[in-house]
Design an enzyme around this catalytic site. Sequence first.
Site, PDB file in Angstrom:
ATOM      1  N   GLU A  51       0.841  -1.198   0.000  1.00  0.00           N
ATOM      2  CA  GLU A  51       0.000   0.000   0.000  1.00  0.00           C
ATOM      3  C   GLU A  51       0.882   1.256   0.000  1.00  0.00           C
ATOM      4  O   GLU A  51       1.883   1.330   0.717  1.00  0.00           O
ATOM      5  CB  GLU A  51      -0.886  -0.004   1.245  1.00  0.00           C
ATOM      6  CG  GLU A  51      -1.805   1.203   1.374  1.00  0.00           C
ATOM      7  CD  GLU A  51      -2.610   1.212   2.669  1.00  0.00           C
ATOM      8  OE1 GLU A  51      -3.675   1.855   2.687  1.00  0.00           O
ATOM      9  OE2 GLU A  51      -2.183   0.561   3.655  1.00  0.00           O
ATOM     10  N   LYS A 123      -9.963   1.966  -2.269  1.00  0.00           N
ATOM     11  CA  LYS A 123     -10.182   1.463  -0.912  1.00  0.00           C
ATOM     12  C   LYS A 123     -11.529   1.925  -0.378  1.00  0.00           C
ATOM     13  O   LYS A 123     -11.843   3.108  -0.391  1.00  0.00           O
ATOM     14  CB  LYS A 123      -9.047   1.949  -0.009  1.00  0.00           C
ATOM     15  CG  LYS A 123      -9.044   1.411   1.405  1.00  0.00           C
ATOM     16  CD  LYS A 123      -7.776   1.880   2.108  1.00  0.00           C
ATOM     17  CE  LYS A 123      -7.637   1.377   3.511  1.00  0.00           C
ATOM     18  NZ  LYS A 123      -6.347   1.777   4.114  1.00  0.00           N
ATOM     19  N   CYS A 159      -5.511  -2.913   2.882  1.00  0.00           N
ATOM     20  CA  CYS A 159      -5.212  -2.721   4.301  1.00  0.00           C
ATOM     21  C   CYS A 159      -6.444  -2.819   5.199  1.00  0.00           C
ATOM     22  O   CYS A 159      -6.883  -3.924   5.494  1.00  0.00           O
ATOM     23  CB  CYS A 159      -4.469  -1.413   4.502  1.00  0.00           C
ATOM     24  SG  CYS A 159      -3.553  -1.371   6.090  1.00  0.00           S
TER      25      CYS A 159
END
Length: 287
Positions: A51, A123, A159
């Site tokens: 990331e 995300k 994440c």
Amino acid sequence: MKKERSRTADELTLGLVQMSMVDDRDANISKAVTMVAEAARQGASMVCLPELFASPYFPQHRGARPLAEPVPGPTTRRLAEAARESKVTLVGGSLYEKAPGGRFYNTSVVFDETGRILGRYRKVQVPQDESFYEKDYFSSGKTYSVFRTTSAAVGVLICFDQWYPEPARVNKLMGADVLFYPTAIGRVDGIEESEGDWKEAWEAVQRGHAVSNSMIVAAVNRVGREGRMSFWGCSFVCDQFGTVLARADEREQVLLATCDLGLGSRVEEGWGFLRNRKPGTYGRLTT
């Protein structure tokens, strides 16, 4: 030259790039490209970066001024060239995307072995906690995507997404064989892990996603010390029944794991995690 070896049709070798970052953006990108090539030389056909690999983890600070860029843009051009030269499917970790309309996202871009962009994932689950001030910088994405490659269907989450069962299940229902989690996570000075060991929970929840969805899971973390944060690395690949096939330590490295794509169907045949679902009982649970 890319290393060649005999393999069965169901074998897939993943390469995870676990790296540290510095303030020099070009140096980070160049290192990433070099490590992608190294993964390919070692036999990987599908490679993933961490990331926000082009910079230090800026969301640990409030008021930072990181460089955002469009997609496609300068960094995706570098990654496309890396995928094409190494002849790998490349999950481009994530980058700070400046989108039309003035919104900003934490975005992963996926490339095929010719360097063509297969698509992007923005995300969805964005945290806002001490040293993880991501809502200061990122809007939430709205959709999930699975990318069809020559060897497998690939899902990407980023994440904080990894703590939620729903996105992993959505990716499985969309056909993903492999689920990548580009990540930036570690211990933070001054924050006590009063709930228990963060790193153990981090691995455990993702292995659970692998089992409950009969899906290969690969988590790709960064390493090194940045400000108050010590990123623990420990990138890993687990198979469709949660067995860890490869796990890194806390140093920079290219981690390889050869996976059996056929195991997923055997797990589902034996355990029936999907065919025994009762989605009609879940409909009222909308929030």
